[in-house]
Scaffold this motif. Structure first.
Motif, PDB file in Angstrom:
ATOM      1  N   LEU A  77      32.744  17.672 -51.915  1.00 51.82           N
ATOM      2  CA  LEU A  77      32.855  18.992 -51.295  1.00 51.82           C
ATOM      3  C   LEU A  77      32.076  19.081 -49.990  1.00 51.82           C
ATOM      4  O   LEU A  77      32.403  19.880 -49.112  1.00 51.82           O
ATOM      5  N   ALA A  78      31.049  18.244 -49.855  1.00 53.96           N
ATOM      6  CA  ALA A  78      30.221  18.277 -48.648  1.00 53.96           C
ATOM      7  C   ALA A  78      30.863  17.548 -47.476  1.00 53.96           C
ATOM      8  O   ALA A  78      30.402  17.687 -46.335  1.00 53.96           O
ATOM      9  N   LEU A  79      31.924  16.775 -47.713  1.00 61.49           N
ATOM     10  CA  LEU A  79      32.561  16.013 -46.641  1.00 61.49           C
ATOM     11  C   LEU A  79      33.342  16.938 -45.706  1.00 61.49           C
ATOM     12  O   LEU A  79      33.837  17.992 -46.120  1.00 61.49           O
ATOM     13  N   PRO A  80      33.487  16.537 -44.444  1.00 62.60           N
ATOM     14  CA  PRO A  80      34.297  17.335 -43.507  1.00 62.60           C
ATOM     15  C   PRO A  80      35.750  17.402 -43.960  1.00 62.60           C
ATOM     16  O   PRO A  80      36.262  16.474 -44.585  1.00 62.60           O
ATOM     17  N   ARG A  81      36.412  18.501 -43.596  1.00 65.07           N
ATOM     18  CA  ARG A  81      37.820  18.699 -43.941  1.00 65.07           C
ATOM     19  C   ARG A  81      38.701  18.332 -42.741  1.00 65.07           C
ATOM     20  O   ARG A  81      38.422  18.729 -41.610  1.00 65.07           O
ATOM     21  N   ALA A  82      39.753  17.562 -43.019  1.00 61.84           N
ATOM     22  CA  ALA A  82      40.695  17.216 -41.960  1.00 61.84           C
ATOM     23  C   ALA A  82      41.480  18.453 -41.544  1.00 61.84           C
ATOM     24  O   ALA A  82      41.662  19.393 -42.329  1.00 61.84           O
TER      25      ALA A  82
END
Length: 555
Positions: A385-390
């Motif tokens: 959930l902490a990863l950037p969203r494309a």
């Protein structure tokens, strides 16, 4: 009557565990009494001590009263206010089945549905009920098929299965814990004996003597024998209890057919197998494809994309539905094979109800997009959930492919690095080709035994396909590093890479140009000029044409 017989069987299985344990304790006591007539002193003390140690796990198993506390799986609990239409269907079917409706509904990320009851007094008194519904099921099922799924789960309520599970689970847990205790004791005994022997060996070495080999084969043998005894009863327990569980599944299927119709129930089972297979494919090849690049699908798309894939591949799914899955049958399976369940259902008389009535099941949710976004927060790991969203699925694909091309190492690169002892760059490979040493590098490729044994032209024919694949990937990686590649995203077919124009001829197909250059580079007498020319051409700013070829990695 049938539920009573099942309850009696579950009780007998549980009592069998207690009977076995009492017999073991009586045998230990009887053996001690018989041997103590002939053994005295320290030996008698050790004998009684061993019996006590062996009896402890058995006694603890007998008096284990606390059951493992059940916990909710990751998911989103929905109330009547949240999802009034879904709750109306849940309660309507419960009334038709003649059973009490669930107290809670939990939406989960699994291709599954289940019911659970927390009865009291080992199932003698009813308790709170919970229904879990996998959102991928709602995504892929019609409302009629969902009614069949719910009807099946309510069949477990009406058959008393959820109450009986308290008795069955108690027996499994108790037997499992006794076996675990004996294995732990055996492991401790082996560890203790190994340490003792290693200490003795060290002393012999210090005295200049040859140490004895460490042998712990006999250590803990008594504990392992006890574990084996309970394991055999555990297998009997599982086979008997799971055969009951399979009968319960057939009975629940009949309840589903009565509530939702024969065709809807049979088609729901067919669809479950398809959805399970395709959801695993979707997670591997779409939803998580960007993890290696540190990127996630757009907000709300992690589970929503599954519906897009199903819609785009309807023709493929239809073919999958027409064939029933083949499964290996085991006496330890809790469910009968889907194929057998479908055959039994389709053998029932037609009732005139269809499998696609009512529209898609996901439409029962008030705001599906919002619910799917909430499910991401509840079901995914915090690190994900902490990863950037494309920005979109195409951007996610391009990030994943760029990362894969830059971080992967082809077999040819590995062989080149081993051969030269230098970094295995594309330029270094072209230099080796120009020097006429390509086939010496090819000899280091991981080839089949037949290919490795071949010589001359035969070897080159065997090795050429592997060389071509690796070289293509290295060229694509080079183009990607120059930001010249674009990827075409698709829900219905593998991703395709879009190549820049590779010649001055605007009408030339870049894929054909690349294939010709690769073929020249891996010819019997390698010619790198075409490949060098297209790489030079690709580096110029006037490259606007494009064409599709299969990428090295694709969903």
């Amino acid at each position: 009557m049938l539920a009573t017989l099942r309850a009696l069987r579950a009780l007998v299985l549980l009592l069998g565990f207690y009977l076995l344990s009492l017999l073991v304790l009586a045998a230990l006591a009887g053996l001690d009494i018989a041997l103590l007539e002939h053994v005295h002193g320290y030996a008698a003390f050790k004998l009684v001590g061993l019996s006590i140690v062996l009896a402890v796990p058995v006694v603890r198993g007998l008096f284990m009263l606390r059951m493992p506390k059940s916990e909710d799986p990751p998911g989103v609990e929905v109330t009547v206010a949240d999802e009034p239409r879904l709750w109306a269907l849940v309660r309507e079917l419960a009334a038709e089945a003649g059973t009490r409706a669930p107290d809670r509904v939990l939406l989960t990320p699994d291709v599954n549905a289940s019911v659970r009851e927390e009865p009291r007094l080992l199932g003698l008194l009813p308790g709170p009920r919970r229904l879990t519904l996998g959102v991928p099921l709602l995504t892929g099922l019609s409302e009629a098929q969902l009614r069949a799924v719910l009807g099946h789960e309510y069949g477990h309520f009406t058959g008393g299965d959820t109450r009986l599970s308290a008795l069955v689970v108690r027996g499994r847990v108790q037997i499992g814990r006794v076996i675990e205790r004996f294995h732990e004791s055996a492991h401790d005994k082996v560890t203790e004996e190994r340490a003792r022997q290693e200490e003795a060996a060290a002393k012999r070495i210090a005295k200049g003597k040859k140490p004895h080999a460490v042998d712990t084969a006999r250590a803990g043998a008594t504990y392992r024998a006890m574990a084996w005894l309970y394991t055999q009863y555990g297998k009997l327990y599982l086979r008997a209890s799971l055969s009951t569980a399979r009968a319960q599944e057939y009975a629940a299927d009949r309840t589903a057919a009565r509530l939702a119709g024969r065709d809807a129930t049979a088609s729901a089972l067919r669809e479950l197998a398809v959805l399970s297979d395709r959801f695993e494919f979707y997670l591997d090849c779409y939803a998580t494809i960007g993890l290696s690049a540190g990127s996630m699908p757009p907000r709300g798309e992690f589970f929503r994309g599954f519906g897009r894939l199903l819609a785009a591949r309807e023709e493929q799914l239809a073919a999958m539905r027409s064939e029933l899955p083949t499964e290996e049958v085991s006496p330890y399976d809790s469910h009968p094979p889907i194929a057998e369940r479908v055959r039994r259902l389709e053998a029932l008389s037609a009732d005139g109800r269809t499998a696609d009535a009512g529209g898609p099941a996901l439409a029962l949710l008030t705001d599906p997009a919002h619910t799917l976004a909430l499910l991401e927060d509840a079901a995914l790991e915090e690190s994900a959930l902490a990863l950037p969203r494309a920005a979109d699925w195409t951007a996610l694909l391009e990030a994943a492919m760029a990362k894969g091309l830059s971080s992967g190492r082809t077999p040819l690169e590995q062989s080149l690095g081993d051969y030269t002892g230098q970094p295995p760059t594309l330029e270094a490979l072209l230099g080796v080709m120009d020097d006429g040493r390509l086939w010496q590098v090819a000899e280091r490729l991981p080839l089949s035994e037949q290919a490795s044994a071949a010589k001359g032209r035969a070897f080159r024919e065997f090795a050429r396909p592997a060389l071509t694949r690796s070289l293509r990937t290295m060229v694509l990686a080079e183009l990607s590093a120059r930001s010249l590649l674009r990827w075409e995203f698709s829900w219905s077919r593998p991703a395709a890479v879009r190549l820049p124009s590779l010649t001055a001829d605007a009408d030339a197909d870049p894929a054909a140009v690349l294939d010709a250059a690769l073929s020249a580079a891996v010819a019997d007498r390698p010619d790198t000029a075409p490949l060098r020319a297209l790489l030079e051409r690709a580096a110029t700013p006037l490259t606007t044409g494009s064409s599709n070829v299969n990428g090295p990695v694709s969903p």
